[in-house]
Enzyme design. Structure first.
Site, mmCIF file in Angstrom:
data_model
loop_
_atom_site.group_PDB
_atom_site.id
_atom_site.type_symbol
_atom_site.label_atom_id
_atom_site.label_comp_id
_atom_site.label_asym_id
_atom_site.label_seq_id
_atom_site.Cartn_x
_atom_site.Cartn_y
_atom_site.Cartn_z
ATOM 1 N N ARG A 18 -31.700 51.413 13.625
ATOM 2 C CA ARG A 18 -32.474 50.189 13.439
ATOM 3 C C ARG A 18 -31.670 49.205 12.597
ATOM 4 O O ARG A 18 -30.986 49.601 11.655
ATOM 5 C CB ARG A 18 -33.801 50.504 12.749
ATOM 6 C CG ARG A 18 -34.758 51.239 13.643
ATOM 7 C CD ARG A 18 -36.059 51.600 12.915
ATOM 8 N NE ARG A 18 -36.958 52.265 13.827
ATOM 9 C CZ ARG A 18 -36.900 53.566 14.115
ATOM 10 N NH1 ARG A 18 -35.983 54.325 13.545
ATOM 11 N NH2 ARG A 18 -37.745 54.098 14.969
ATOM 12 N N GLU A 78 -27.172 52.087 20.491
ATOM 13 C CA GLU A 78 -28.353 51.241 20.652
ATOM 14 C C GLU A 78 -28.765 50.717 19.285
ATOM 15 O O GLU A 78 -29.000 51.489 18.358
ATOM 16 C CB GLU A 78 -29.506 52.041 21.264
ATOM 17 C CG GLU A 78 -30.805 51.268 21.367
ATOM 18 C CD GLU A 78 -31.968 52.131 21.842
ATOM 19 O OE1 GLU A 78 -33.104 51.627 21.763
ATOM 20 O OE2 GLU A 78 -31.750 53.274 22.288
ATOM 21 N N ASN A 82 -36.506 45.209 14.999
ATOM 22 C CA ASN A 82 -37.940 44.946 14.949
ATOM 23 C C ASN A 82 -38.108 43.521 14.446
ATOM 24 O O ASN A 82 -37.730 43.206 13.311
ATOM 25 C CB ASN A 82 -38.642 45.950 14.037
ATOM 26 C CG ASN A 82 -38.562 47.354 14.601
ATOM 27 O OD1 ASN A 82 -38.997 47.597 15.717
ATOM 28 N ND2 ASN A 82 -37.981 48.267 13.853
ATOM 29 N N ARG A 103 -32.425 61.216 3.480
ATOM 30 C CA ARG A 103 -31.155 61.886 3.762
ATOM 31 C C ARG A 103 -31.274 62.650 5.079
ATOM 32 O O ARG A 103 -32.242 63.324 5.322
ATOM 33 C CB ARG A 103 -30.794 62.837 2.626
ATOM 34 C CG ARG A 103 -29.390 63.379 2.730
ATOM 35 C CD ARG A 103 -29.035 64.252 1.536
ATOM 36 N NE ARG A 103 -29.093 63.563 0.267
ATOM 37 C CZ ARG A 103 -28.085 62.869 -0.256
ATOM 38 N NH1 ARG A 103 -26.947 62.774 0.382
ATOM 39 N NH2 ARG A 103 -28.214 62.272 -1.419
ATOM 40 N N LYS A 137 -9.890 63.200 -1.331
ATOM 41 C CA LYS A 137 -8.931 64.168 -0.802
ATOM 42 C C LYS A 137 -8.570 63.906 0.659
ATOM 43 O O LYS A 137 -7.485 64.247 1.090
ATOM 44 C CB LYS A 137 -9.502 65.579 -0.933
ATOM 45 C CG LYS A 137 -9.687 66.041 -2.356
ATOM 46 C CD LYS A 137 -10.302 67.423 -2.399
ATOM 47 C CE LYS A 137 -10.559 67.849 -3.833
ATOM 48 N NZ LYS A 137 -11.232 69.145 -3.889
ATOM 49 N N MET A 138 -9.501 63.356 1.415
ATOM 50 C CA MET A 138 -9.280 63.150 2.855
ATOM 51 C C MET A 138 -8.670 61.771 3.072
ATOM 52 O O MET A 138 -9.369 60.806 3.342
ATOM 53 C CB MET A 138 -10.595 63.332 3.614
ATOM 54 C CG MET A 138 -11.166 64.732 3.454
ATOM 55 S SD MET A 138 -12.720 64.952 4.322
ATOM 56 C CE MET A 138 -12.151 64.960 6.014
ATOM 57 N N GLU A 153 -17.412 55.828 10.203
ATOM 58 C CA GLU A 153 -16.170 56.546 9.912
ATOM 59 C C GLU A 153 -15.070 56.019 10.821
ATOM 60 O O GLU A 153 -15.276 55.850 12.020
ATOM 61 C CB GLU A 153 -16.355 58.046 10.143
ATOM 62 C CG GLU A 153 -15.134 58.861 9.807
ATOM 63 C CD GLU A 153 -15.350 60.362 9.975
ATOM 64 O OE1 GLU A 153 -14.449 61.120 9.575
ATOM 65 O OE2 GLU A 153 -16.407 60.769 10.503
#
Length: 161
Positions: A18, A78, A82, A103, A137-138, A153
């Site tokens: 949304r 999609e 609203n 979450r 770290k990544m 991401e």
């Protein structure tokens, strides 16, 4: 479990999030990320926007054919707007799924051929980052934020974990 005759035609078609304001979200997904608007449906009190990366020529089809083709492909995003949320001063926004309460949902991901160049471009466009390549770290992935705070991401097309 291998695919069977009963599931061999199944495809992951789309996921929906949304949005508060399509005037902010559509330019982010179309101009910043390069997605194409496959179809748009005004349903009265809400509008659906279906976006995808056009690797198969759907964007060049007439509107009616585009709308039909969206159900026969994978990788559709999609966006559901609203009506009224964009101008409601009391609207608190949507849960992005990465904090309480709400979450659950985490992020969408986009692969890019050169992650350093992509991140430099996002930086030059003023796109907010949740995680830059230099953070944590990544160091081979990044996260940017869309106008509603959803995490996107950014992943290189060739990634070794």
């Amino acid at each position: 479990m291998p695919r069977t005759a009963a599931t061999e035609s199944f495809k992951f078609n789309h996921t929906m999030i949304r949005i508060k304001d399509p005037k902010l979200s559509l330019p982010f997904y179309m101009d910043t990320l390069g997605m194409d608007l496959v179809s748009e449906q005004n349903m009265g009190d809400f509008t659906l926007y279906f976006l995808a990366f056009d690797h198969d020529g759907i964007a060049s089809l007439p509107a009616e054919q585009k709308a039909k083709a969206r159900f026969n492909r994978e990788g559709i995003l999609e966006l559901t707007h609203n009506h009224g949320t964009e101008s409601d001063p009391n609207f608190q926004g949507y849960a992005n799924g990465n904090a309480d309460p709400g979450r659950g949902f985490g992020h969408i991901a986009v692969t890019v051929s050169n992650i350093e160049e992509a991140c430099a471009r996002f930086e030059s466009l003023g796109v907010p980052f949740k995680k830059r390549l230099t953070d944590g770290k990544m160091r081979h992935i990044a996260f940017i934020l869309d106008p509603d705070g959803y995490w996107v991401e950014i992943v290189p097309q060739a990634l070794s974990l």
